[in-house]
Structure formats: structure tokens, C-alpha cells
Design a protein around this motif. Sequence first.
Motif, mmCIF file in Angstrom:
data_model
loop_
_atom_site.group_PDB
_atom_site.id
_atom_site.type_symbol
_atom_site.label_atom_id
_atom_site.label_comp_id
_atom_site.label_asym_id
_atom_site.label_seq_id
_atom_site.Cartn_x
_atom_site.Cartn_y
_atom_site.Cartn_z
ATOM 1 N N GLY A 109 -10.533 -5.676 23.124
ATOM 2 C CA GLY A 109 -10.959 -6.125 21.804
ATOM 3 C C GLY A 109 -10.919 -4.999 20.787
ATOM 4 N N ALA A 110 -11.297 -3.800 21.207
ATOM 5 C CA ALA A 110 -11.265 -2.645 20.313
ATOM 6 C C ALA A 110 -9.826 -2.307 19.925
ATOM 7 C CB ALA A 110 -11.938 -1.451 20.983
ATOM 8 N N ARG A 111 -8.911 -2.442 20.868
ATOM 9 C CA ARG A 111 -7.496 -2.216 20.561
ATOM 10 C C ARG A 111 -7.012 -3.211 19.502
ATOM 11 N NH1 ARG A 111 -5.886 2.816 21.988
ATOM 12 N NH2 ARG A 111 -6.255 3.258 24.192
ATOM 13 N N ARG A 112 -7.423 -4.440 19.656
ATOM 14 C CA ARG A 112 -7.031 -5.457 18.670
ATOM 15 C C ARG A 112 -7.665 -5.185 17.315
ATOM 16 N NH1 ARG A 112 -6.740 -11.564 20.808
ATOM 17 N NH2 ARG A 112 -5.993 -11.698 18.651
ATOM 18 N N ASP A 113 -8.891 -4.696 17.329
ATOM 19 C CA ASP A 113 -9.546 -4.335 16.067
ATOM 20 C C ASP A 113 -8.716 -3.306 15.302
ATOM 21 O OD1 ASP A 113 -11.633 -5.993 16.742
ATOM 22 O OD2 ASP A 113 -12.952 -4.374 17.426
ATOM 23 N N GLN A 114 -8.022 -2.459 16.044
ATOM 24 C CA GLN A 114 -7.210 -1.412 15.436
ATOM 25 C C GLN A 114 -5.771 -1.855 15.191
ATOM 26 O OE1 GLN A 114 -7.906 1.775 18.340
ATOM 27 N NE2 GLN A 114 -9.375 2.720 16.936
ATOM 28 N N GLY A 115 -5.498 -3.154 15.449
ATOM 29 C CA GLY A 115 -4.147 -3.667 15.235
ATOM 30 C C GLY A 115 -3.167 -3.312 16.326
ATOM 31 N N GLN A 116 -3.653 -2.879 17.483
ATOM 32 C CA GLN A 116 -2.781 -2.454 18.586
ATOM 33 C C GLN A 116 -2.664 -3.592 19.617
ATOM 34 O OE1 GLN A 116 -4.631 1.141 20.041
ATOM 35 N NE2 GLN A 116 -4.458 2.189 18.075
ATOM 36 N N LEU A 117 -1.900 -4.617 19.256
ATOM 37 C CA LEU A 117 -1.815 -5.810 20.095
ATOM 38 C C LEU A 117 -1.201 -5.529 21.459
ATOM 39 C CD1 LEU A 117 -0.818 -8.591 17.540
ATOM 40 C CD2 LEU A 117 -2.937 -8.422 18.844
ATOM 41 N N GLU A 118 -0.091 -4.808 21.481
ATOM 42 C CA GLU A 118 0.560 -4.528 22.763
ATOM 43 C C GLU A 118 -0.334 -3.684 23.663
ATOM 44 O OE1 GLU A 118 3.199 -5.858 23.990
ATOM 45 O OE2 GLU A 118 3.609 -6.996 22.170
ATOM 46 N N ALA A 119 -1.060 -2.758 23.066
ATOM 47 C CA ALA A 119 -1.989 -1.942 23.853
ATOM 48 C C ALA A 119 -3.112 -2.802 24.415
ATOM 49 C CB ALA A 119 -2.556 -0.819 22.989
ATOM 50 N N ALA A 120 -3.553 -3.793 23.643
ATOM 51 C CA ALA A 120 -4.591 -4.710 24.125
ATOM 52 C C ALA A 120 -4.090 -5.507 25.319
ATOM 53 C CB ALA A 120 -5.016 -5.641 22.994
ATOM 54 N N ILE A 121 -2.841 -5.953 25.237
ATOM 55 C CA ILE A 121 -2.248 -6.720 26.336
ATOM 56 C C ILE A 121 -2.184 -5.868 27.596
ATOM 57 C CG2 ILE A 121 -0.095 -7.770 27.145
ATOM 58 C CD1 ILE A 121 0.342 -8.701 24.228
ATOM 59 N N VAL A 122 -1.731 -4.626 27.453
ATOM 60 C CA VAL A 122 -1.627 -3.720 28.604
ATOM 61 C C VAL A 122 -3.011 -3.430 29.181
ATOM 62 C CG1 VAL A 122 -0.994 -1.385 29.328
ATOM 63 C CG2 VAL A 122 0.527 -2.680 27.821
ATOM 64 N N THR A 123 -4.015 -3.280 28.319
ATOM 65 C CA THR A 123 -5.378 -3.007 28.781
ATOM 66 C C THR A 123 -5.900 -4.114 29.681
ATOM 67 O OG1 THR A 123 -5.878 -1.733 26.788
ATOM 68 C CG2 THR A 123 -7.755 -2.592 28.019
ATOM 69 N N LEU A 124 -5.541 -5.342 29.372
ATOM 70 C CA LEU A 124 -6.026 -6.495 30.150
ATOM 71 C C LEU A 124 -5.258 -6.705 31.449
ATOM 72 C CD1 LEU A 124 -6.570 -8.950 27.167
ATOM 73 C CD2 LEU A 124 -8.354 -7.918 28.569
#
Length: 275
Positions: A127-142
Motif C-alpha cells: 500500500g505504501a508503494r502505491r501511495d508513492q505511485g510505484q505500482l509495479e513495485a507494489a505488485i512485486v511486494t505482494l
Amino acid sequence: MRQELLSLPKGLAEEVSKNLVMVARLIDEDPEQAYAYSRIALRLASRVAAVREAAGFAAYATQKYSEALAEFRAAKRMTGSVELWPVMADCERGLGRPERALAMAGEPEVQKLDKAGQVEMRLVAAGARRDQGQLEAAIVTLQSPELASNAVQPWTARLRYAYADALLAAGREDEAREWFGKALEADKDGATDASDRLAELDGVEFVDAADLSDDEDRDGVENLVDDEDDDEDPAEVAAAERATDVTEYYDEDDEEYEPLEQSAADTDVRGGDKA
């Protein structure tokens, strides 16, 4: 909690316990009221860790993130437990500080969490990655063994749902549909709205039954009016229209006034033309 309350005088312990029960009962359906009960318990027994924790969750439910974080930190100091670490990180997100939430995701406390806590921390970090606009990083985190596992755990539906939502935000609609479906399979308690999200992706629109009922009522009234119009005598309608055309009134003081010309039929109807 019971053990902690035993440190209080009996009457006080009972009063605090009643308020904590109300917090637990109302926190989902009426968080503001739950928050009010938590403040009462806090005034009565602020040195009890369970009270500070309950107050933290009540504040969190009402989006009072600064207050919630303070209460969670107090509870952590009292108990030494890291159990609240993920929700503390999520409070940082609520306060608009996703970078702090990500920093907490890399702290040693995360390794001390049980499996459920580690999954929760992963959700917060994504969620924090998405807050920063880092969608691909959010996907990888999950992406994790817990996400890939076919076993259904209490956290499975939420993890799959978060992954599907991130995929959709990144424009990967086909993959998102697949994972919303997997989330729905695991969601036995209705913790997510995966079924609604799938319906939206498939272009299904839901109609409110109340709205439909109103439309049907309006149709019924219109049909009733139409039926009444059908019962009118055509000859009577024509006569009424002729009378309306003849009996138009003008102000004779108006410069543009011109008297209406009368037909012979109108003269007959009025009983003859008078000079």
C-alpha cells in the motif's frame, strides 16, 4: 486482557471491562461510538496495555491516525510485543508518510511477527508503494509464497484481493480478473467485495430494487392516466377544443387588439350575432 484487568480494584475492573466489550461490539458497525467507549476506558485505566490497544484500534477505525499511533506505541512499550507493528506502519500511511511505513517494513521487528503479521506487513508495504505511485513495485511486494499457495488461510482472500487490485491499477485487466476470482474463492466470510469487482470487469450493472419499484409505480400512474384519456368521448373533446379556440380573451385597450372573427357555426352556437 483478563489477567491485566485483575490488577485493578474489582469494581473498576468491571467498569473498564464493560467499556471494552462495547468497543469490540461496535467498532465495525459504529466506530465513532466505539471510540467514545474507548475514551471512557482510557480515563479509567490508562496504565493497562489492553486498554491502550483498544483505544488505538478505536482511533484507527475513525481515522484518527496520530492518536492511534500514540496508543499503539504505548501498548508496545508496556508489553514489549511487536504484534502491533503492521498497524502502526499503516498509521504512518494514514498520516501521509508512506516512506516511514516502508522503513518499518525493513526493521528487525518484522522477523519477530508470526505468519499472519508478516502477511499484514507485506500488505501495508504494498500500500505504501502505491501511495508513492510505484505500482509495479507494489505488485512485486505482494508476490510471495503465501500468495502462490493454494492453501486458504485467514489472510488469503485479502492478499489475493490486494494483488488483483494492484494488477488492475497497472492496467493488467486479464490477470486482475483471474486474481479477483481467486480472492472470491478464498473469501468465505465476505471480507472483500471481490464478487462486485468481477462483475464490474464483466460489465454487469446492478439495479437497486427500490429504484426499480419507484419506476414501476410511475409506470402504473402513467398507464392509469392513459386509460382515463382513452375513456373520453371524442365528440366532447372536439367541442371543448372549439370552445377553447373561440373564447380567447384580449385586452381591448391593447393597441394590437383585434377581435376574433366568428364563424357561422359559432354564431349559431351563441344564439345569433348581435349588432
